[in-house]
Design an enzyme around this catalytic site. Structure first.
Site, PDB file in Angstrom:
ATOM      1  N   GLU A  48      20.780 -27.781  10.546  1.00  0.00           N
ATOM      2  CA  GLU A  48      21.124 -26.417  11.049  1.00  0.00           C
ATOM      3  C   GLU A  48      19.607 -25.771  11.320  1.00  0.00           C
ATOM      4  OE1 GLU A  48      22.992 -23.099   8.908  1.00  0.00           O
ATOM      5  OE2 GLU A  48      23.067 -21.966  10.775  1.00  0.00           O
TER       6      GLU A  48
ATOM      7  N   LYS B 192      24.630 -28.043   3.312  1.00  0.00           N
ATOM      8  CA  LYS B 192      23.909 -27.303   4.720  1.00  0.00           C
ATOM      9  C   LYS B 192      22.523 -26.812   4.213  1.00  0.00           C
ATOM     10  CE  LYS B 192      24.169 -22.761   5.992  1.00  0.00           C
ATOM     11  NZ  LYS B 192      24.689 -21.615   6.312  1.00  0.00           N
TER      12      LYS B 192
ATOM     13  N   LYS C  37      25.869 -24.987   0.552  1.00  0.00           N
ATOM     14  CA  LYS C  37      24.807 -24.474   0.945  1.00  0.00           C
ATOM     15  C   LYS C  37      23.741 -24.876  -0.020  1.00  0.00           C
ATOM     16  CE  LYS C  37      23.286 -20.181   1.518  1.00  0.00           C
ATOM     17  NZ  LYS C  37      23.148 -19.568   2.842  1.00  0.00           N
TER      18      LYS C  37
ATOM     19  N   SER D 213      25.079 -15.766   0.904  1.00  0.00           N
ATOM     20  CA  SER D 213      24.336 -15.470  -0.404  1.00  0.00           C
ATOM     21  C   SER D 213      24.770 -13.990  -0.739  1.00  0.00           C
ATOM     22  CB  SER D 213      22.767 -15.416   0.094  1.00  0.00           C
ATOM     23  OG  SER D 213      22.371 -14.095   0.859  1.00  0.00           O
TER      24      SER D 213
ATOM     25  N   ARG E 170      27.670  -7.274   3.996  1.00  0.00           N
ATOM     26  CA  ARG E 170      29.257  -7.541   4.754  1.00  0.00           C
ATOM     27  C   ARG E 170      30.353  -6.577   4.111  1.00  0.00           C
ATOM     28  NH1 ARG E 170      26.127  -9.964   7.833  1.00  0.00           N
ATOM     29  NH2 ARG E 170      26.074 -12.047   8.345  1.00  0.00           N
TER      30      ARG E 170
ATOM     31  N   LYS F  10      23.905 -28.731  13.320  1.00  0.00           N
ATOM     32  CA  LYS F  10      24.612 -27.353  13.570  1.00  0.00           C
ATOM     33  C   LYS F  10      23.464 -26.229  14.347  1.00  0.00           C
ATOM     34  CE  LYS F  10      26.209 -23.262  10.812  1.00  0.00           C
ATOM     35  NZ  LYS F  10      26.959 -22.600   9.841  1.00  0.00           N
TER      36      LYS F  10
ATOM     37  N   GLY G  98      30.347 -18.485  10.766  1.00  0.00           N
ATOM     38  CA  GLY G  98      30.279 -17.555   9.670  1.00  0.00           C
ATOM     39  C   GLY G  98      30.962 -16.356   9.970  1.00  0.00           C
TER      40      GLY G  98
ATOM     41  N   ASP H 248      29.433 -19.382   3.165  1.00  0.00           N
ATOM     42  CA  ASP H 248      28.395 -19.522   2.220  1.00  0.00           C
ATOM     43  C   ASP H 248      27.252 -18.364   2.138  1.00  0.00           C
ATOM     44  OD1 ASP H 248      27.544 -20.189   4.709  1.00  0.00           O
ATOM     45  OD2 ASP H 248      25.868 -21.363   4.116  1.00  0.00           O
TER      46      ASP H 248
HETATM   47  P1  13P Z   1      27.284 -17.350  11.524  1.00  0.00           P
HETATM   48  O1  13P Z   1      28.236 -17.942  12.534  1.00  0.00           O
HETATM   49  O2  13P Z   1      27.366 -15.951  11.354  1.00  0.00           O
HETATM   50  O3  13P Z   1      26.024 -17.410  12.355  1.00  0.00           O
HETATM   51  O4  13P Z   1      27.007 -18.129  10.302  1.00  0.00           O
HETATM   52  C1  13P Z   1      26.766 -19.558  10.491  1.00  0.00           C
HETATM   53  C2  13P Z   1      25.814 -19.723   9.247  1.00  0.00           C
HETATM   54  O5  13P Z   1      26.241 -20.753   8.626  1.00  0.00           O
HETATM   55  C3  13P Z   1      24.220 -19.684   9.370  1.00  0.00           C
HETATM   56  O6  13P Z   1      23.761 -20.179   8.542  1.00  0.00           O
END
Ligand code: 13P
Length: 342
Positions: free
Chosen positions: A179, A137, A98, A26, A33, A221, A293, A24
């Protein structure tokens, strides 16, 4: 709200040997990346990249219980016209979304952030449900700094926003991933990380209670207990596991079906080894799995590098990390499984 149904989805999200793919990023984050692998970030390249992962049948059908999507992706179609959410569902995985709208500066608290996105959330959620999302999320961010950071204001305001989001999700029959992320960027040691994370978790669960959120219908999370990156300190996987589990047992009621960690900048193998060490401790009141992620995508991103001829290699890289983390979610990972694949 149908709590039995919410609970069923939450339980499926943390099913044994499975975890969540956080795809997810942005548009700003995915551009960073892609810059690192020399790929231009366009609607089509973002689609091609994510389609590559969702078509990795081995990873998706065996190890990935759910996928967190960014708003753009949930409406996108694969090259052959199949909706991407349909690819995820066909693999037996659950689409998620998200819904936070990123962070903004928190007034009167220099350097601190509050997560935005509550204003139109009640209107947006039914549209996401209709499009296939069964979970959502929202991420709150807390930085550990030298001068009383995080502040009381930051911890309180973000806990309240997380709880308001969670209540709205459950009313829309969507499981909220809650999270709260204490960042691992600072110069603090592991014990300071535990102290701040415990505070953040306790405030978050207090607000969830005040907002009448049903804990059987959420997934937490959190970050793991690790030393800050700038501390230069290294600790063993056993210490991370022991301190993280102790911290969580002090804060997270057993009614929560599962906890799916973020990777937060840990290396791929660290994130796997830490999760594995926790599950080896046994006797846990909740499932412990991954919602990674970077720690799931770094390897496939590099292998893909934007080229069609690399799709199969990228899918193998993704399936490998998904399998390693699936094993870690059951406490059955071994370091030499990594070497064999290399
Ligand atoms: P990372 O595992 O790269 O920290 O990303 C997880 C995530 O969803 C952060 O909001």
């Amino acid at each position: 709200m149908d709590l039995a149904e919410l609970n069923k989805i939450a339980v499926a999200m943390v099913a044994p040997g499975r975890g969540i793919l956080a795809a997810d990023e942005s548009s700003g984050t995915i551009k960073k990346r892609f810059d690192a692998i020399g790929v231009e970030s366009t609607e089509d390249t973002r689609r091609d990249y994510r389609e590559m992962m969702f078509r990795a049948t081995e990873a998706m059908s065996k190890h990935i219980s759910g996928v967190i999507l960014y708003d753009e992706t949930i409406w996108q179609k694969a090259k052959d016209g199949t909706p991407l959410v349909e690819l995820i569902r066909r693999a037996g995985s659950i689409p998620g979304i998200k819904v936070d709208e990123g962070t903004q500066p928190l007034p009167n608290c220099p350097g601190e952030l509050i997560t935005a996105g509550l204003d139109q959330l009640a209107k947006r959620l039914p549209k996401y449900y209709e499009q296939g999302a069964r979970f959502a999320k929202w991420r709150g961010v807390y930085d550990i700094g030298p001068h009383g950071m995080p502040s009381y204001t930051c911890v309180k305001a973000n806990a309240h926003a997380l709880a308001r989001y969670a209540a709205l999700c459950q009313a829309a029959q969507i499981v909220p991933i809650v999270e709260p992320e204490v960042l691992m960027d600072g110069g603090h040691d592991i014990d300071r990380c535990v102290e701040v994370t415990e505070w953040v978790l306790k405030e978050t669960f207090q607000e969830l209670f005040h907002n009448r959120v049903a804990l059987e219908g959420i997934v937490l999370k959190p970050n793991m207990a690790v030393p800050g990156k700038k501390s230069g300190k290294k600790v063993s996987a056993e210490e991370v596991a022991e301190k993280t589990v102790r911290m969580l047992k002090n804060c997270v009621p057993g009614a929560v079906p599962g906890i799916a960690f973020l990777s937060g900048g840990q290396s791929d193998e660290e994130a796997t080894a830490h999760l594995d060490a926790m599950n080896r401790l046994g006797g846990l009141p909740w499932k412990l799995t991954f919602s990674y992620g970077r720690a799931l995508q770094a390897a496939p991103q590099k292998a893909w590098s934007g080229k069609t001829e690399n799709v199969a290699a990228a899918q193998r890289a993704f399936s490998h990390r998904a399998r390693m983390n699936g094993l870690a979610a059951m406490g059955q990972w071994k370091a030499d499984l990594e070497k064999k694949a290399a």
